[in-house]
Every structure is written in C-alpha cells, then in structure tokens.
Scaffold this motif. Sequence first.
Motif, mmCIF file in Angstrom:
data_model
loop_
_atom_site.group_PDB
_atom_site.id
_atom_site.type_symbol
_atom_site.label_atom_id
_atom_site.label_comp_id
_atom_site.label_asym_id
_atom_site.label_seq_id
_atom_site.Cartn_x
_atom_site.Cartn_y
_atom_site.Cartn_z
ATOM 1 N N LEU A 103 1.176 -1.236 0.157
ATOM 2 C CA LEU A 103 -0.068 -0.125 -0.235
ATOM 3 C C LEU A 103 1.078 1.247 0.120
ATOM 4 O O LEU A 103 1.512 0.757 0.864
ATOM 5 N N SER A 104 0.348 2.378 -1.476
ATOM 6 C CA SER A 104 1.014 3.923 -0.639
ATOM 7 C C SER A 104 0.913 4.237 0.015
ATOM 8 O O SER A 104 0.149 4.400 0.470
ATOM 9 N N ILE A 105 2.217 4.518 1.078
ATOM 10 C CA ILE A 105 2.790 5.826 1.637
ATOM 11 C C ILE A 105 3.643 7.257 1.364
ATOM 12 O O ILE A 105 4.704 6.434 0.966
ATOM 13 N N VAL A 106 2.743 8.200 1.399
ATOM 14 C CA VAL A 106 3.689 9.134 1.598
ATOM 15 C C VAL A 106 3.334 10.633 2.761
ATOM 16 O O VAL A 106 2.862 10.738 3.228
ATOM 17 N N TYR A 107 4.885 10.744 2.949
ATOM 18 C CA TYR A 107 4.839 11.838 3.977
ATOM 19 C C TYR A 107 5.539 13.561 3.051
ATOM 20 O O TYR A 107 6.670 12.927 2.803
ATOM 21 N N ALA A 108 4.362 13.960 2.740
ATOM 22 C CA ALA A 108 5.382 15.800 2.737
ATOM 23 C C ALA A 108 5.228 16.314 3.138
ATOM 24 O O ALA A 108 3.994 17.346 3.936
ATOM 25 N N GLU A 109 6.252 17.128 3.590
ATOM 26 C CA GLU A 109 6.567 18.571 4.362
ATOM 27 C C GLU A 109 7.500 19.150 4.134
ATOM 28 O O GLU A 109 8.802 18.590 4.187
ATOM 29 N N GLY A 110 7.183 20.215 3.682
ATOM 30 C CA GLY A 110 8.338 21.320 3.561
ATOM 31 C C GLY A 110 8.863 20.601 1.881
ATOM 32 O O GLY A 110 8.240 20.260 0.865
ATOM 33 N N SER A 111 10.467 20.895 1.644
ATOM 34 C CA SER A 111 10.995 20.022 0.242
ATOM 35 C C SER A 111 11.275 18.375 1.136
ATOM 36 O O SER A 111 12.176 17.973 0.804
ATOM 37 N N THR A 112 10.103 17.683 2.149
ATOM 38 C CA THR A 112 11.178 16.510 2.278
ATOM 39 C C THR A 112 10.054 15.804 1.689
ATOM 40 O O THR A 112 8.774 16.015 1.842
ATOM 41 N N ARG A 113 10.236 14.282 1.350
ATOM 42 C CA ARG A 113 9.424 13.826 0.440
ATOM 43 C C ARG A 113 9.620 12.491 0.590
ATOM 44 O O ARG A 113 10.437 12.416 0.231
ATOM 45 N N ASN A 114 8.984 11.837 1.835
ATOM 46 C CA ASN A 114 9.121 10.242 1.479
ATOM 47 C C ASN A 114 7.928 9.642 1.400
ATOM 48 O O ASN A 114 7.154 9.719 1.705
ATOM 49 N N ALA A 115 7.940 8.336 -0.187
ATOM 50 C CA ALA A 115 7.108 7.813 -0.445
ATOM 51 C C ALA A 115 7.978 6.605 -0.648
ATOM 52 O O ALA A 115 9.150 5.455 -1.796
ATOM 53 N N TYR A 116 6.694 5.205 0.082
ATOM 54 C CA TYR A 116 7.388 3.886 -0.205
ATOM 55 C C TYR A 116 5.955 3.331 -0.310
ATOM 56 O O TYR A 116 5.170 3.761 -0.211
ATOM 57 N N ASN A 117 6.427 1.872 -0.928
ATOM 58 C CA ASN A 117 5.082 0.705 -1.249
ATOM 59 C C ASN A 117 5.458 0.330 0.027
ATOM 60 O O ASN A 117 6.285 -0.684 0.198
ATOM 61 N N GLU A 118 4.370 0.537 1.022
ATOM 62 C CA GLU A 118 3.904 -0.633 1.994
ATOM 63 C C GLU A 118 4.044 -2.536 2.432
ATOM 64 O O GLU A 118 2.125 -2.647 2.314
ATOM 65 N N PRO A 119 4.757 -3.319 2.195
ATOM 66 C CA PRO A 119 4.033 -4.415 2.301
ATOM 67 C C PRO A 119 3.935 -4.481 3.684
ATOM 68 O O PRO A 119 3.041 -5.688 3.792
ATOM 69 N N ARG A 120 3.866 -3.954 5.019
ATOM 70 C CA ARG A 120 2.843 -4.237 6.262
ATOM 71 C C ARG A 120 2.498 -3.078 7.023
ATOM 72 O O ARG A 120 2.609 -2.777 8.080
ATOM 73 N N PHE A 121 1.644 -3.200 6.136
ATOM 74 C CA PHE A 121 0.712 -1.853 7.269
ATOM 75 C C PHE A 121 -0.966 -2.617 6.752
ATOM 76 O O PHE A 121 -1.096 -3.047 5.598
ATOM 77 N N PHE A 122 -0.827 -2.293 8.105
ATOM 78 C CA PHE A 122 -2.994 -3.007 8.473
ATOM 79 C C PHE A 122 -3.630 -2.035 9.574
ATOM 80 O O PHE A 122 -3.195 -0.762 10.056
ATOM 81 N N PHE A 123 -5.040 -2.517 8.971
ATOM 82 C CA PHE A 123 -6.052 -1.423 9.895
ATOM 83 C C PHE A 123 -6.350 -2.441 10.983
ATOM 84 O O PHE A 123 -6.619 -4.054 10.852
ATOM 85 N N ALA A 124 -6.088 -2.186 11.993
ATOM 86 C CA ALA A 124 -7.064 -2.911 13.586
ATOM 87 C C ALA A 124 -8.000 -1.890 13.703
ATOM 88 O O ALA A 124 -8.377 -0.840 14.046
ATOM 89 N N ASP A 125 -8.370 -3.147 15.122
ATOM 90 C CA ASP A 125 -10.062 -3.162 16.017
ATOM 91 C C ASP A 125 -9.283 -2.122 16.708
ATOM 92 O O ASP A 125 -8.172 -2.379 17.318
ATOM 93 N N SER A 126 -10.672 -0.967 17.744
ATOM 94 C CA SER A 126 -9.229 -0.056 17.941
ATOM 95 C C SER A 126 -9.095 -0.915 19.231
ATOM 96 O O SER A 126 -8.448 -0.738 20.499
#
Length: 800
Positions: A103-126
């Motif tokens: 699943l693709s994740i991007v963090y962008a702030e100012g001149s910083t931009r880190n983008a990765y395709n993450e194989p270990r991303f999950f959704f979980a109950d509270s």
Amino acid sequence: MFIEYIKIAIRQIVKEKAFSFVTIFGLAMGLTCVLNIMLFVRDELSYDKYHSKANRIYRLIQGGDSEEQSSSLPFPTAPTLQNDFSAVVEDYARLFNFQASTLSIVYAEGSTRNAYNEPRFFFADSGYFKIFDHRFLAGNPAKALNGPGLVVVTASTAQRYFGTTDAVGKVIRFEDKYDLTVNGVIEDVPSNSHFKFDFVASFASLPALGFAIPEKNWYWNPVWTYVLLKEDAQRSQVQDHLHDFVQKYYHPSLKDETELNLQPLENIYLYSRSEYEIGQMSDSKYIKIFSIVAFVILFIALINFVNLSTARATDRFKEVGVRKVTGASNTRLLFQYLTESVFVALLSLVLACVLTVLSIPLVNRLADKTFSMTEVFDPTMIMTGVAITLFTGIVSGLYPAIYLSSLNPSRVLKSGQAKASGAALRKVLTVFQFGVSVVLVIMAFVIYGQTQFMKNSSLGFEKEHVIVLPVQRLSIVPNYETFKKQMLANSSILGVSTTNTLLGKETQASNYKKKEDTDMSLYPCLFVRNDIATTMGIKMLAGSDFSEDVTAPGYYAIINNSMCKALGWQPADAVGKKIDGTLEGEITITGVSEDFHYVPLKQAIGPMIMLRADLTKHRDFFTRFVMVRVKSEDMAATIGFLKDLWIQNVPESPFDYFFLDEQLDTVYKNEDKVNKIVNVFSFFALLIACLGLYGLAVFSFRTRKKEVAVRKVMGASGGSIAGLFAMDFMKLVVVGFLVGSGVAIYLAGEWLEGFAYRVGISPWLFVGCLLLITIVALGTILFQTIKAVLTNPATVLRNE
C-alpha cells in the motif's frame, strides 16, 4: 587434591598438544552444534509468548472439508462472536490490508518527501493494543486507534519517514487519497512474533477511504481475527458452540463444509497449516528434527571423546602402575581420571562458546534469525551448556577411567603395557558414527534435490522473465487498458495480463456447479483479464484465451482439464457450456486449459477455474497484479521503460516490481532453510566421525606396534601392511554405510511423503555417498598408516 588433578590434566594436554587439540576440538564442535540448535529451538518456541495475555488470546481460523483452510475470516465474525458470547469473550481485534501486497504511503512536509510502497500496513480494531502488548514510546495505547484517521507506527518506520521517533501529530498520505495522523509510536515488533507490521491504522478509517465494511457478508473472508477470552473463561465455552455459530450465520453454500476453530496464539507460528497466513510460519517438525540432530551429533562427539581418551590412555599404563604401588586406590584413580575428563570437557565448552559466537552470522543467514552474542551468554544457555558438558565429561570419561583404574599394577610395571579391552565396543561406536553421518549426508542430498526439483520443475506456465507489478487500489487500474497498450508498444514486451493472486503460489476459492446440478462445490478460482493464457504460456486443450473479441457483459471462464473431468465433460464439449457461481451467477466457459501448477508443488493439481470478471462490475477489485512477460535480452532497459511509463501513469505511488520466479522460490523458504542447516550439520557430523576414526586409528596402531614390526621383519611390504590396516577400518566404514543407508531410505521416504510431487531416491546417490565417505575415511587414517609403516621395527622390538 583436586588442584593436583587439574595440574596433571594440564601436563597431559601440553605433553601431547596435537592429540589434545583433536580431542578438545572434536567435542567443542559437537557442543557448538548443540548450542546453536539450542538458540534456534529456544527462539522458535518463544514466539508470541511475550504478550502478557498470551494464554487468553486465540485466533479464529476457518477450515473443514473444503479445499480452502483459511487463516482469515469474514468481517462480521468477531463482533458477532463477542455479542453472542459476551460472558466469555472480553475483546476482539481484526486485521485487514485490502489483500494487497503493498500500500502506498507518502509523507510530504516542506522540501521533504518520503514515499514508499509498504508491505506491512494493516488496519485494526480499537481493541488491538488492549489485547496485544507493544511498548509505546509516544502516545496512549488505550486511545491509539479510537477514531478515524489515526495510525500507529513503529520506531524504525518513524525514523525512516520523519527522521525522529517524536512523530505524534505527523500526517501521512494513504494512497494519495486520505490523510492519517500518527497517534502513537511503538518499539519495533519483536522478531519472535508471528505477525510483524510497520503501520497499524484504525478500522474506523476504512469508510473514509471509500471502503464500506461488509458487516453482513458471511462469504468473503479477508480479515485475520483474534479474540481475548476473559480470565475465568475456558476455550471450550466457545469452541463447543462454533458449529452452531456457523450454521446460524454463514452463507448457505458454506455451512456444510466449514468449521471454525480457536487456535491458541502461542501455537500459530509452529502449528498453523492454514492458507493466506499473515506472515511466514514455521513448522514444529523442524524443532523435533533439529533437536534429534543435536542429540545425535553430541552423541557422536561423546563417542569420539571415549575413543580418543582410551587411545591416549595406552601411554599411561606405567603411571597407573606407579600410583597403585604407592597406595592410590581404585576410587581415587577413578576420581582423578573423571576430573581430567570433565576438565577437558569444560575446556571444550569454552572453545564451543567462542565458536558459537563466531558462527552467529552464519547461523543467522541459514536460519533467518537475528541472534546476538548476548543470547549465547544468557544464564539459561550457560547453565544448560554447563550441565550438558558435565554430563558429557562424566559419561565419556567413565569408561577410560574405569579401564585405567582397574589395571593390574604388576603387569603394567613389568611390560609397560596392558591388554587392550573394549575393542568391540569401539568398533560398534565407530560404525554408529559413520552410520549417522551417512544418514545426514544422504538426507542433505535428498532435501537439496527436492528443493531444486520444486524450484526448477515446469509448472505448466511461464514463470521466467515475468515481471509483476503490484497495482491494487492504484489509479492505474481504471486505466489499465491504456497502460497495457503503452507497454505492448515496446517490442521487448511479449504479453500483458492481470491476476488477483500469483500463479503458482495461492488461489482463492468459491462455489460453482453445473447448470443441471443442485449442490455447489468449492473450487479454487483465479480472477484474470484478457490474454492470460497467451501471456503466461498456458496451453489450451479446447476453446480460446480471453480476448477483446468477447465484449458482452457477464462472466467468462477457462477451466483446467481436471475441472472439466470433475464436471463430466470432454474438453471440446465444455466450450460454450454454462455453469453457475454463488457470487457470479451464470458463467460461460470459453476454453479448457491443460493442468498447470496454480499452487506450490507441495499440493496436487486439482480442478480450478480462471474467471474474467464482468467488465462492467468488479474488474477493478480483482486487478491486483499486472503480469508482464518480457524478452530475456536487455532486461535493464525493459525495466527502465516500465519505470518511466509508471511515473507517467501512477504519480501517487513509487515504481515497484518483482520477478515471478523469484517470488515463487520464496514459497519453499522453509525447505531452503532445512536444506542449508542439514548441509552444515552433515558436514560437522562427518568431520566429527573422522576424528573418531582418527582416534581409533591411533589406538589401533599403538596397540599393534609389535605386530607391524614383526611383519616388517618377516618381509611384509609397507603397501601390504597399509592395505591390511586400511581394510580393517574400511570394513567399519562400509558397515556404517549399510546401516545408515537403510535408515536414510526410510527417513527420506517419510520426508518426501509431505510433497505431492517429489524426486525419486536414485541408487547413484548412495554410490556417491559411499565414494565420499571412503575418500574421507582413507584420508583420515592415511597419516597414521604411513607413520606406522615407516616406523623402524628395531625401535619397537629392541626391548623384547
């Protein structure tokens, strides 16, 4: 007195440095193998035990008589179970990842931009962090997933994206569609967890992503489900009622062939046999195999210790005679030689600890672990190692100690020699050593052959030169046809299609039947697009591949030959026939393919169906992997072309790809691991056995010095004497080979039974093994043979 015995032991070690080194090193190698296996076994048995509530946590798995034994369940299972068993079930947690490889994740702030395709991303109950223990570096575990738009990240992930673990409040972009706010940072998930993740987002975020949680769908089973039982609850209070639970809620087509089971958390890693696992699992049988191997190697080393100690004892006859004449009792002599034996064994343990530390990088590579030096010197490891060493020292020193302390003083003082005893026992032990070595060597060859067979066998489709692009949920999916035409414009690309799972790795399953039948049956199914057979090189027996010529709405299928037979048709007659699917409705068969290995070679080929989804409905959901078959020439240029095309069409996600054949090889990761470990152990077992043979050779030559001298005086040639001695030893090696071969045939057959498709056990394997151990054995005794032949007979017989 005890100190004096230690001094005597040190003098003996210094007196015969080479012989002492072989004795100590041989036992040290055996102890090194044992210590390494102890590290491995202890780690394997520790999985998931760090959770404080581990004994109350269970995973629900779905099995039964169907072909699909699934570790994942339908969405409503957990909340419904808690509602129905509120007196027993304290909480639950579901884990979901859209069944996506990344699943693709991007963090962008100012001149910083880190983008990765993450194989270990999950959704979980509270309730996830209420059930499972994770140390929070920042944030409140009780509220970490309480609400939409929240995510918890691991420390290493925070460093990778933000450059700091002080990341609470940071915002990441999920698939360029939705913002998630970091609400907690935890320590990295321990290596001894069956489930490892980098991100856990709140289940409440799913509706905002456009995903309506199917809380009424009891057919689709994409979530891993865990429940926490109350402290005074018993597993049986839920387990005994799960059959009725299935009958009450599950889809009618699944009720008769599905059963639910509560699987203890601590059993998942070693005992799970389900498909669609959340991570890479192991197998409890490897614990048993390696534990037995450790015991056997230790026993081989112990045999060496006995043989080598006995051989060295032949030089201590006069010492024994003098000590007895001066008043030493048998008990005192026994204690002295046991003390020396234990002292040498403890020196071996020290060397073994050093060798174990030095071998950690190798062990980590072989076993896919992350052991460190501190684990070697863990108090439990040290205490266990000392206990094993003391036992080894006492047991292995007992025989030579009893033998030396029982010698007749007048006889040994008169001749300086004593009658050798225990020859038959030493020969039996040597046979045992080489028998075990033969078993390990043959098993190493068999496991290697089976692993290579599975990796290199023809699967009935093209797996080489196939580049796989994970595309699920990306913007490229609705524009796939345009993307496909752009790819095919490159002459290096031979074919393009899509699948929802990887051919050769796993399938999903659904219910289908002939039009005239009343009962549905569960069959493996694969959702694909046009040109799948052409792209993957799947041969057709009748009909045609999916193509653009068929534009009418509806579902179309290619069935394999096994399914054609199961439905009672001939391939040519099946084309154009209709079948019904529980979810799809009416399906038109457009072709029949040859059988191919849609699952790993561990499993037999059975009936299966490839479906082209209704192009007006579910095509996007079932498009997870784009399969691109390319020419083998100039692969780098082709990958570069695909990357440039990706950047133009999918700006929200980094370019990501893998080769199909490399991915399929990972299916046999456990077999690879066993193969490598058994190879190493077979080498050490053979090496230790050779040291034992060396000890037997030394003992034999020392007790037969006069015989050799007399033979030489009587005119025997050096070659005939060498051949005589070599033949004596080779008889033991051959007997060991015969015994070991019989055991190896049985064990290899038992191990190969676990594979639907397997290699045969070739006679040449045994010929090669016999040749190997013959060369090794002859090389081992060569030095002593030459030394005995070259000894001047006058030196031996001068006092006779």
